[in-house]
Design an enzyme around this catalytic site. Structure first.
Site, PDB file in Angstrom:
ATOM      1  N   TYR A  71       0.825  -1.219   0.000  1.00 26.42           N
ATOM      2  CA  TYR A  71       0.000   0.000   0.000  1.00 26.42           C
ATOM      3  C   TYR A  71       0.856   1.265   0.000  1.00 26.42           C
ATOM      4  O   TYR A  71       0.454   2.291  -0.558  1.00 26.42           O
ATOM      5  CB  TYR A  71      -1.014  -0.039   1.158  1.00 26.42           C
ATOM      6  CG  TYR A  71      -2.089  -1.058   0.872  1.00 26.42           C
ATOM      7  CD1 TYR A  71      -3.082  -0.805  -0.075  1.00 26.42           C
ATOM      8  CD2 TYR A  71      -2.077  -2.315   1.483  1.00 26.42           C
ATOM      9  CE1 TYR A  71      -4.043  -1.761  -0.393  1.00 26.42           C
ATOM     10  CE2 TYR A  71      -3.031  -3.276   1.175  1.00 26.42           C
ATOM     11  CZ  TYR A  71      -4.010  -2.988   0.235  1.00 26.42           C
ATOM     12  OH  TYR A  71      -4.953  -3.937  -0.092  1.00 26.42           O
ATOM     13  N   ARG A  74       1.517   1.918  -3.595  1.00 29.59           N
ATOM     14  CA  ARG A  74       0.301   2.455  -4.241  1.00 29.59           C
ATOM     15  C   ARG A  74       0.144   3.938  -3.895  1.00 29.59           C
ATOM     16  O   ARG A  74      -0.166   4.769  -4.722  1.00 29.59           O
ATOM     17  CB  ARG A  74      -0.966   1.719  -3.762  1.00 29.59           C
ATOM     18  CG  ARG A  74      -0.961   0.206  -3.831  1.00 29.59           C
ATOM     19  CD  ARG A  74      -1.374  -0.296  -5.197  1.00 29.59           C
ATOM     20  NE  ARG A  74      -0.326  -0.180  -6.181  1.00 29.59           N
ATOM     21  CZ  ARG A  74       0.773  -0.941  -6.219  1.00 29.59           C
ATOM     22  NH1 ARG A  74       0.976  -1.876  -5.314  1.00 29.59           N
ATOM     23  NH2 ARG A  74       1.675  -0.777  -7.157  1.00 29.59           N
ATOM     24  N   GLN A 103     -15.419   2.259  -5.867  1.00 33.16           N
ATOM     25  CA  GLN A 103     -14.657   1.126  -5.330  1.00 33.16           C
ATOM     26  C   GLN A 103     -13.193   1.526  -5.188  1.00 33.16           C
ATOM     27  O   GLN A 103     -12.396   0.782  -4.640  1.00 33.16           O
ATOM     28  CB  GLN A 103     -14.744  -0.075  -6.280  1.00 33.16           C
ATOM     29  CG  GLN A 103     -16.149  -0.595  -6.469  1.00 33.16           C
ATOM     30  CD  GLN A 103     -16.213  -1.566  -7.654  1.00 33.16           C
ATOM     31  OE1 GLN A 103     -16.067  -2.767  -7.501  1.00 33.16           O
ATOM     32  NE2 GLN A 103     -16.413  -1.041  -8.847  1.00 33.16           N
ATOM     33  N   ASN A 104     -12.851   2.685  -5.724  1.00 33.77           N
ATOM     34  CA  ASN A 104     -11.445   3.085  -5.754  1.00 33.77           C
ATOM     35  C   ASN A 104     -11.001   3.623  -4.401  1.00 33.77           C
ATOM     36  O   ASN A 104     -11.756   4.293  -3.704  1.00 33.77           O
ATOM     37  CB  ASN A 104     -11.220   4.138  -6.832  1.00 33.77           C
ATOM     38  CG  ASN A 104     -11.548   3.608  -8.213  1.00 33.77           C
ATOM     39  OD1 ASN A 104     -11.659   2.394  -8.388  1.00 33.77           O
ATOM     40  ND2 ASN A 104     -11.721   4.491  -9.172  1.00 33.77           N
ATOM     41  N   VAL A 105      -9.732   3.352  -4.095  1.00 25.98           N
ATOM     42  CA  VAL A 105      -9.189   3.846  -2.831  1.00 25.98           C
ATOM     43  C   VAL A 105      -8.385   5.127  -3.063  1.00 25.98           C
ATOM     44  O   VAL A 105      -7.875   5.717  -2.120  1.00 25.98           O
ATOM     45  CB  VAL A 105      -8.339   2.756  -2.132  1.00 25.98           C
ATOM     46  CG1 VAL A 105      -9.219   1.558  -1.778  1.00 25.98           C
ATOM     47  CG2 VAL A 105      -7.161   2.295  -2.993  1.00 25.98           C
ATOM     48  N   ASP A 106      -8.299   5.570  -4.316  1.00 27.12           N
ATOM     49  CA  ASP A 106      -7.608   6.841  -4.577  1.00 27.12           C
ATOM     50  C   ASP A 106      -8.520   8.009  -4.203  1.00 27.12           C
ATOM     51  O   ASP A 106      -9.704   7.815  -3.888  1.00 27.12           O
ATOM     52  CB  ASP A 106      -7.143   6.915  -6.050  1.00 27.12           C
ATOM     53  CG  ASP A 106      -8.298   6.971  -7.053  1.00 27.12           C
ATOM     54  OD1 ASP A 106      -9.203   7.810  -6.879  1.00 27.12           O
ATOM     55  OD2 ASP A 106      -8.293   6.176  -8.024  1.00 27.12           O
ATOM     56  N   HIS A 140     -14.448   0.623  -0.656  1.00 27.77           N
ATOM     57  CA  HIS A 140     -13.314  -0.240  -0.330  1.00 27.77           C
ATOM     58  C   HIS A 140     -12.206   0.478   0.437  1.00 27.77           C
ATOM     59  O   HIS A 140     -11.076   0.006   0.480  1.00 27.77           O
ATOM     60  CB  HIS A 140     -12.766  -0.886  -1.619  1.00 27.77           C
ATOM     61  CG  HIS A 140     -13.739  -1.839  -2.246  1.00 27.77           C
ATOM     62  ND1 HIS A 140     -13.637  -2.275  -3.548  1.00 27.77           N
ATOM     63  CD2 HIS A 140     -14.845  -2.449  -1.733  1.00 27.77           C
ATOM     64  CE1 HIS A 140     -14.642  -3.109  -3.806  1.00 27.77           C
ATOM     65  NE2 HIS A 140     -15.389  -3.216  -2.733  1.00 27.77           N
ATOM     66  N   SER A 200     -14.936  -4.020 -13.727  1.00 25.28           N
ATOM     67  CA  SER A 200     -15.173  -5.354 -14.292  1.00 25.28           C
ATOM     68  C   SER A 200     -16.430  -5.978 -13.694  1.00 25.28           C
ATOM     69  O   SER A 200     -16.898  -7.003 -14.191  1.00 25.28           O
ATOM     70  CB  SER A 200     -13.967  -6.260 -14.022  1.00 25.28           C
ATOM     71  OG  SER A 200     -13.788  -6.405 -12.621  1.00 25.28           O
TER      72      SER A 200
HETATM   73  N1  APR Z   1     -11.743   3.805 -19.046  1.00 26.46           N
HETATM   74  C1  APR Z   1     -12.783   3.072 -18.558  1.00 26.46           C
HETATM   75  N2  APR Z   1     -12.662   1.798 -18.152  1.00 26.46           N
HETATM   76  C2  APR Z   1     -11.445   1.217 -18.259  1.00 26.46           C
HETATM   77  C3  APR Z   1     -10.324   1.905 -18.751  1.00 26.46           C
HETATM   78  C4  APR Z   1     -10.505   3.256 -19.163  1.00 26.46           C
HETATM   79  N3  APR Z   1      -9.503   3.984 -19.644  1.00 26.46           N
HETATM   80  N4  APR Z   1      -9.260   1.062 -18.720  1.00 26.46           N
HETATM   81  C5  APR Z   1      -9.712  -0.099 -18.221  1.00 26.46           C
HETATM   82  N5  APR Z   1     -11.032  -0.022 -17.937  1.00 26.46           N
HETATM   83  C6  APR Z   1     -11.925  -1.033 -17.370  1.00 26.46           C
HETATM   84  C7  APR Z   1     -11.595  -2.472 -17.721  1.00 26.46           C
HETATM   85  O1  APR Z   1     -12.145  -2.828 -18.969  1.00 26.46           O
HETATM   86  C8  APR Z   1     -12.234  -3.229 -16.561  1.00 26.46           C
HETATM   87  O2  APR Z   1     -13.583  -3.586 -16.844  1.00 26.46           O
HETATM   88  O3  APR Z   1     -11.833  -0.962 -15.974  1.00 26.46           O
HETATM   89  C9  APR Z   1     -12.221  -2.213 -15.411  1.00 26.46           C
HETATM   90  C10 APR Z   1     -11.246  -2.538 -14.321  1.00 26.46           C
HETATM   91  O4  APR Z   1     -11.657  -3.704 -13.670  1.00 26.46           O
HETATM   92  P1  APR Z   1     -10.898  -4.211 -12.355  1.00 26.46           P
HETATM   93  O5  APR Z   1      -9.430  -4.137 -12.588  1.00 26.46           O
HETATM   94  O6  APR Z   1     -11.482  -5.503 -11.978  1.00 26.46           O
HETATM   95  O7  APR Z   1     -11.237  -3.059 -11.280  1.00 26.46           O
HETATM   96  P2  APR Z   1     -12.533  -2.909 -10.364  1.00 26.46           P
HETATM   97  O8  APR Z   1     -13.764  -3.371 -11.058  1.00 26.46           O
HETATM   98  O9  APR Z   1     -12.515  -1.524  -9.831  1.00 26.46           O
HETATM   99  O10 APR Z   1     -12.199  -3.922  -9.188  1.00 26.46           O
HETATM  100  C11 APR Z   1     -13.048  -4.015  -8.091  1.00 26.46           C
HETATM  101  O11 APR Z   1     -11.490  -5.387  -6.932  1.00 26.46           O
HETATM  102  O12 APR Z   1      -9.322  -5.908  -6.323  1.00 26.46           O
HETATM  103  C12 APR Z   1     -10.490  -5.303  -5.923  1.00 26.46           C
HETATM  104  O13 APR Z   1     -10.767  -3.808  -4.197  1.00 26.46           O
HETATM  105  C13 APR Z   1     -10.353  -3.859  -5.539  1.00 26.46           C
HETATM  106  O14 APR Z   1     -11.969  -2.091  -5.755  1.00 26.46           O
HETATM  107  C14 APR Z   1     -11.321  -3.143  -6.441  1.00 26.46           C
HETATM  108  C15 APR Z   1     -12.294  -4.248  -6.817  1.00 26.46           C
END
Ligand code: APR
Length: 229
Positions: free
Chosen positions: A54, A57, A87-90, A105, A173
């Site tokens: 962390y 990060r 869901q972002n921690v930023d 989160h 995702s």
């Molecule tokens: N603009 C929009 N979406 C994008 C971009 C972009 N420039 N680049 C990538 N993506 C999309 C990808 O296609 C994907 O669907 O962002 C999504 C990222 O998915 P994850 O990496 O799974 O992130 P997230 O859904 O936020 O994860 C959820 O998982 O690990 C844990 O706690 C963590 O909060 C996080 C949670």
């Protein structure tokens, strides 16, 4: 009465600010094992490793800036009641000017007491170390919701989603629960958008428009449309 827009964001909204997503190719979970750095068991086993993950990060975050998508969402407040559920921690939504933000989160720039979870502190700079303690003398941990932990803000987020006139998902995702289930709580007749270059169809969701593109391009265009509607 002003319409209520609920914006639900994931790592993808911050990708163009230079913050890695988790599950894309080259994402964080390819370089690190979740069970080594993001679970209560990892913390019990190896505090130094978890703190370092962390810290790295946080160090990166301090060099990043909000992008056009974060700024566009803040602009919606001129016309709408807006709640950001992230869901972002930023802290890029905060820095872009959004005023009502729920961090499902946790928050990377905050630390929490391991003795009393209500004791939460801002971290000055990037580093949280072993030996950094709360006012009760207990070790501070990252203020992050790890895998296997409850999501304390989930009930609040669900309630707010139920009030949405417009529900916008950006850059997630939708693989991590319970957060990913929020969309099911948006009213059937609410207008819904999903912005993600890899968006999958959500067949059971009504009134959904999918924008398959990057957040910094698609979100400002969508916001302009909503502001003149
Ligand atoms: N603009 C929009 N979406 C994008 C971009 C972009 N420039 N680049 C990538 N993506 C999309 C990808 O296609 C994907 O669907 O962002 C999504 C990222 O998915 P994850 O990496 O799974 O992130 P997230 O859904 O936020 O994860 C959820 O998982 O690990 C844990 O706690 C963590 O909060 C996080 C949670």
């Amino acid at each position: 009465m002003r319409k209520h827009i609920v914006v639900f964001t994931g790592a993808g909204i911050s990708a163009e600010s230079g913050i890695k997503t988790f599950r894309d190719s080259g994402g964080l979970w390819e370089e690190h094992r979740i069970e080594d750095v993001a679970t209560p068991e990892a913390w019990q086993r190896n505090q130094a490793l978890v703190l370092d993950f962390y810290n790295q990060r946080r160090k990166q975050l301090l060099d990043c800036q909000p992008n056009a998508a974060h700024f566009a969402i803040a602009k919606l407040e001129a016309t709408y009641k807006v709640t950001v559920i992230t869901q972002n921690v930023d802290d890029l939504h905060e820095r872009a000017g959004s005023t009502k933000i729920i961090h499902l989160h946790g928050e990377l720039r905050k630390a929490r007491s391991t003795a009393n979870p209500r004791l939460i502190y801002d971290i000055d700079g990037w580093e949280l170390k072993q030996g950094d303690t709360c006012e009760l003398g207990s070790q501070l941990r990252p203020h992050i919701v790890w895998f296997g932990e409850l999501v304390p803000m989930m009930d609040t987020a669900t309630y707010i989603t139920e009030q949405a006139d417009i529900f916008i998902i950006i850059g997630s995702s939708l693989e991590v629960y319970p957060a990913a289930s929020l969309i099911n709580h948006a009213p059937h007749n609410s207008t819904k958008y999903l912005v993600d270059p890899n968006a999958k169809a959500l067949p059971y969701i009504e009134n959904l428009t999918i924008k398959k593109g990057k957040a910094a391009h698609e979100v400002p265009a969508l916001v302009e449309k909503l502001l003149i509607a």
